[in-house]
Enzyme design. Sequence first.
Site, mmCIF file in Angstrom:
data_model
loop_
_atom_site.group_PDB
_atom_site.id
_atom_site.type_symbol
_atom_site.label_atom_id
_atom_site.label_comp_id
_atom_site.label_asym_id
_atom_site.label_seq_id
_atom_site.Cartn_x
_atom_site.Cartn_y
_atom_site.Cartn_z
ATOM 1 N N HIS A 56 0.843 -1.212 0.000
ATOM 2 C CA HIS A 56 0.000 0.000 0.000
ATOM 3 C C HIS A 56 0.870 1.250 0.000
ATOM 4 O O HIS A 56 1.452 1.614 1.011
ATOM 5 C CB HIS A 56 -0.917 0.003 1.237
ATOM 6 C CG HIS A 56 -1.936 1.094 1.222
ATOM 7 N ND1 HIS A 56 -3.290 0.857 1.345
ATOM 8 C CD2 HIS A 56 -1.812 2.437 1.087
ATOM 9 C CE1 HIS A 56 -3.942 1.999 1.293
ATOM 10 N NE2 HIS A 56 -3.061 2.995 1.150
ATOM 11 N N HIS A 58 1.219 5.316 -2.175
ATOM 12 C CA HIS A 58 0.664 6.268 -3.155
ATOM 13 C C HIS A 58 1.831 6.862 -3.933
ATOM 14 O O HIS A 58 2.370 7.915 -3.563
ATOM 15 C CB HIS A 58 -0.115 7.378 -2.442
ATOM 16 C CG HIS A 58 -1.336 6.891 -1.724
ATOM 17 N ND1 HIS A 58 -2.609 7.098 -2.191
ATOM 18 C CD2 HIS A 58 -1.468 6.173 -0.577
ATOM 19 C CE1 HIS A 58 -3.486 6.537 -1.363
ATOM 20 N NE2 HIS A 58 -2.805 5.977 -0.362
ATOM 21 N N GLN A 151 -9.663 9.375 -4.938
ATOM 22 C CA GLN A 151 -9.341 10.162 -3.734
ATOM 23 C C GLN A 151 -10.469 11.105 -3.326
ATOM 24 O O GLN A 151 -10.717 11.320 -2.155
ATOM 25 C CB GLN A 151 -8.055 10.962 -3.963
ATOM 26 C CG GLN A 151 -7.647 11.852 -2.804
ATOM 27 C CD GLN A 151 -7.200 11.067 -1.577
ATOM 28 O OE1 GLN A 151 -6.117 10.532 -1.537
ATOM 29 N NE2 GLN A 151 -8.069 10.978 -0.572
ATOM 30 N N HIS A 209 -9.759 1.978 0.540
ATOM 31 C CA HIS A 209 -9.479 2.774 1.736
ATOM 32 C C HIS A 209 -10.782 2.763 2.519
ATOM 33 O O HIS A 209 -11.773 3.349 2.078
ATOM 34 C CB HIS A 209 -9.115 4.206 1.364
ATOM 35 C CG HIS A 209 -7.709 4.399 0.922
ATOM 36 N ND1 HIS A 209 -7.211 3.836 -0.215
ATOM 37 C CD2 HIS A 209 -6.683 5.109 1.479
ATOM 38 C CE1 HIS A 209 -5.928 4.192 -0.343
ATOM 39 N NE2 HIS A 209 -5.582 4.958 0.668
ATOM 40 N N GLU A 212 -11.067 5.083 7.197
ATOM 41 C CA GLU A 212 -9.817 5.717 7.632
ATOM 42 C C GLU A 212 -10.186 6.985 8.398
ATOM 43 O O GLU A 212 -10.104 8.098 7.887
ATOM 44 C CB GLU A 212 -8.896 6.038 6.436
ATOM 45 C CG GLU A 212 -7.509 6.501 6.887
ATOM 46 C CD GLU A 212 -6.604 6.945 5.747
ATOM 47 O OE1 GLU A 212 -7.070 7.077 4.603
ATOM 48 O OE2 GLU A 212 -5.408 7.189 6.030
ATOM 49 N N ASP A 308 2.317 3.414 2.914
ATOM 50 C CA ASP A 308 1.315 4.417 2.539
ATOM 51 C C ASP A 308 1.939 5.624 1.830
ATOM 52 O O ASP A 308 1.549 5.955 0.720
ATOM 53 C CB ASP A 308 0.509 4.868 3.763
ATOM 54 C CG ASP A 308 -0.923 5.294 3.427
ATOM 55 O OD1 ASP A 308 -1.341 5.126 2.273
ATOM 56 O OD2 ASP A 308 -1.610 5.804 4.324
ATOM 57 N N TRP A 314 0.316 13.865 3.141
ATOM 58 C CA TRP A 314 -0.238 13.222 4.333
ATOM 59 C C TRP A 314 0.823 12.911 5.376
ATOM 60 O O TRP A 314 0.532 12.758 6.543
ATOM 61 C CB TRP A 314 -0.956 11.918 3.929
ATOM 62 C CG TRP A 314 -2.177 12.184 3.111
ATOM 63 C CD1 TRP A 314 -3.430 12.427 3.587
ATOM 64 C CD2 TRP A 314 -2.269 12.266 1.684
ATOM 65 N NE1 TRP A 314 -4.289 12.652 2.545
ATOM 66 C CE2 TRP A 314 -3.606 12.556 1.372
ATOM 67 C CE3 TRP A 314 -1.352 12.129 0.635
ATOM 68 C CZ2 TRP A 314 -4.055 12.714 0.052
ATOM 69 C CZ3 TRP A 314 -1.794 12.286 -0.668
ATOM 70 C CH2 TRP A 314 -3.124 12.573 -0.950
HETATM 71 N N1 17E Z 1 -5.147 9.378 0.686
HETATM 72 C C1 17E Z 1 -5.962 8.911 1.670
HETATM 73 O O1 17E Z 1 -7.198 8.990 1.542
HETATM 74 N N2 17E Z 1 -5.424 8.359 2.774
HETATM 75 C C2 17E Z 1 -4.093 8.265 2.898
HETATM 76 N N3 17E Z 1 -3.596 7.699 4.004
HETATM 77 C C3 17E Z 1 -3.233 8.764 1.877
HETATM 78 C C4 17E Z 1 -3.809 9.298 0.782
HETATM 79 C C5 17E Z 1 -1.748 8.679 2.026
HETATM 80 FE FE FE2 Z 2 -3.537 5.041 1.469
#
Ligand code: 17E
Ligand code: FE2
Length: 411
Positions: A56, A58, A151, A209, A212, A308, A314
Amino acid sequence: MKIINATLRKTPGLHTVMCEGEHISAITLQSAHVPPQAGDIDAQGQLLIAPFVEPHIHLDAALTAGQPEWNLSGTLFEGIERWAQRKETITHEDTKQRAHTTLRMLAEHGIQHVRTHVDVTDPTLAALRAMIEVREETRHLINLQIVAFPQEDIESYAGGRELMTLAVELGADVVGGIPHFENTREQGVSSIKFLMDLAERTGCLVDVHCDETDDPHSRFLEVLAEEARVRGMGSRVTASHTTAMGSYDNAYCSKLFRLLKASGINFVSCPTESIHLQGRFDTFPKRRGVTRVAELDRAGMNVCFGQDSIKDPWYPLGNGNILRVLDAGLHICHMMGFEDLARSLDLVTDNSARTLDLGERYGIAVGRPANMLVLDAESDYEAVRRQAKARVSIRGGKVLMTRVPERVEFS
Ligand code: 17E
Ligand code: FE2
């Protein structure tokens, strides 16, 4: 190629591993230490393991921290805002160059399989098109899986469904999602139905995702797990982050675990990222904001660790070293008992390979691809304690990389 005097995980004794062409052709138990002959790789009793896996990351956002502004609050939500600013200026070449640099960092740390999320909430799909080229250009270093990651949402973003569908047509391997960020709970639920339909129709894997957030009412994981269970797709589905599970009460979790287990889905936790981004709306006591890694593992479910981010909106740190994340994750998830330490590499090797559905493309066994690392440690415990580096990385039966160990001299 022949690797001698190798310690294999979970198998006593020293071994010789033979490769023919790009595959492992024989593994034999040695009766004693053997002296090296010309051309042999001498593991010197240290671990020979299947490569590290990054399940995982980005890559499209990597190395953009502070461009144009830094994330000052440290929240996920400000990260998404800062990224939206940077996204306006990304180009094909800029994306490719940062992805290549980052993949090299991962390869230097012994990683040979990578799953990257790529933001497809961009009407031009610029990053996705760039990453599809990168996937080909880096085959000698790593195998790359590309997730079509919305996203800025599927249902709450104009044209979100069409962009997801187009991304899969262009060659994404995995369908993503972000239900906890949709405007309403109903949109979150319908985004999951949509993305599961898309994956089932096209044969893609799924990596969402999911939840989160520290909001204990964010319960999209049960929706994803049930969709996977009913469709019989569990082994092909992954829930990433699931940090809200760290805030669910135990009564709900004990019911949820029954479903999770029946579904057979996989889990990715990114402990350094979550300890940084979550807990941001608490004062004290302050939640850890990390999913229940030890509890999932002990219940027999598949869970692994990912990085990540590397220097993105982030998360400002990171360097490609997955053992740094393993070290932090074991601390954060209370997995420092000897039994956990003694098999800790599972969380960054075999479990991650299962998440990526690599099957017989991964592992040290006759007939499988000759992709391996000689680690500078003789056990999982020592590897994580010393943050051991890969001394040799072997890919397709050839040496991809060697590392000269650093030497310290006292005067
Ligand atoms: N985008 C997201 O929604 N959550 C994350 N942890 C990252 C990007 C890195
Ligand atoms: Fe992520």
